[in-house]
Design an enzyme around this catalytic site. Structure first.
Site, PDB file in Angstrom:
ATOM      1  N   HIS A   1      35.864  29.550  32.482  1.00 54.44           N
ATOM      2  CA  HIS A   1      36.662  28.280  32.948  1.00 54.44           C
ATOM      3  C   HIS A   1      38.315  28.502  32.784  1.00 54.44           C
ATOM      4  O   HIS A   1      38.858  29.466  32.159  1.00 54.44           O
ATOM      5  CB  HIS A   1      36.291  27.564  31.587  1.00 54.44           C
ATOM      6  CG  HIS A   1      36.809  27.983  30.245  1.00 54.44           C
ATOM      7  ND1 HIS A   1      38.181  27.810  29.728  1.00 54.44           N
ATOM      8  CD2 HIS A   1      36.285  28.760  29.312  1.00 54.44           C
ATOM      9  CE1 HIS A   1      38.297  28.207  28.613  1.00 54.44           C
ATOM     10  NE2 HIS A   1      37.317  29.016  28.395  1.00 54.44           N
TER      11      HIS A   1
ATOM     12  N   HIS B   1      40.163  41.214  44.437  1.00 52.47           N
ATOM     13  CA  HIS B   1      38.793  41.724  44.059  1.00 52.47           C
ATOM     14  C   HIS B   1      38.326  41.639  42.886  1.00 52.47           C
ATOM     15  O   HIS B   1      38.746  42.415  42.161  1.00 52.47           O
ATOM     16  CB  HIS B   1      38.702  43.038  45.315  1.00 52.47           C
ATOM     17  CG  HIS B   1      37.316  43.541  45.206  1.00 52.47           C
ATOM     18  ND1 HIS B   1      37.018  44.461  46.112  1.00 52.47           N
ATOM     19  CD2 HIS B   1      36.179  43.164  44.779  1.00 52.47           C
ATOM     20  CE1 HIS B   1      35.703  44.614  46.248  1.00 52.47           C
ATOM     21  NE2 HIS B   1      35.202  43.952  45.314  1.00 52.47           N
TER      22      HIS B   1
END
Length: 219
Positions: A140, A149
């Site tokens: 979250h 990446h």
């Protein structure tokens, strides 16, 4: 799920693939699993022309892309994705594999690809052309910058900040609220306990900066 270009799951749409390497194969499979038709694969390496990626022909260099054709950059190197995005003017396709979990409150930028079994949780915000690789977890309120990446098996705890062009190597993890600066590399298996500055290589448990970075290629 919110997406800047509203192109997350467009069944039976046609899309071009940029990149005929190993990462290109994986992104091609994501496109096919989503029901896309891949018109062709483009790569600047002439030794790959007239080869195939999952049966799709590699037809030529990136500059020969058809104008206006939706495309996805399937190249693991972060700097190369950034370079191509700066010179190719295509509608960039955002992809989420059917087996991934992406909360409806998540924001994904154009060209971002979420691989199989990945999970992205409530109110995370991801920039442009981000790779969320296989089985990676983004909790979250995380913020992930353009061209980052997040490699296979990475676990970002809640409210983590990942800068532009960062490579989080295979199996890395972070504490809650950690920060990794732009274009840094966190080596495979490392644990980010303290914030990592920009433009460094960091690795170990805990991860420590150990020299400057030319961030891009997966490790």
């Amino acid at each position: 799920m919110r997406s800047e270009n509203r192109r997350v799951v467009s069944l039976k749409s046609v899309c071009s693939l940029i990149g005929a390497g190993g990462h290109g194969k994986v992104v091609a499979r994501v496109l096919l699993d989503l029901g896309f038709v891949i018109d062709a694969v483009y790569d600047d390496n002439p030794t790959l022309w007239e080869t195939r990626v999952l049966g799709i022909p590699v037809v030529g260099p990136i500059h020969s892309l058809a104008p206006g054709m939706p495309a996805v950059i399937a190249i693991g190197d972060n700097r190369e994705r950034a370079r191509i995005a700066s010179v190719a003017d295509q509608p960039w396709q955002t992809l989420v594999h059917p087996s991934a979990h992406v909360d409806p409150t998540v924001t994904l930028g154009p060209g971002t690809v979420v691989m199989p079994k990945a999970a992205i949780q409530v109110d995370a915000v991801l920039g442009r052309h981000v790779i969320v690789n296989t089985s990676a977890t983004i909790e979250h309120d995380c913020q992930v910058g353009d061209f980052a990446h997040i490699a296979p098996g990475t676990a970002l705890a809640g409210a983590v900040g990942i800068g532009e062009g960062v490579l989080m190597g295979v199996g890395t993890s972070t504490r809650v609220g950690a920060r990794v600066g732009d274009w840094s590399v966190v080596g495979a298996g490392s644990v980010v306990v303290r914030d990592v500055p920009a433009h460094v290589n960091a690795y170990g448990i805990p991860a420590q900066a150990r020299g400057s970075s030319n961030s891009g290629t997966p490790r």
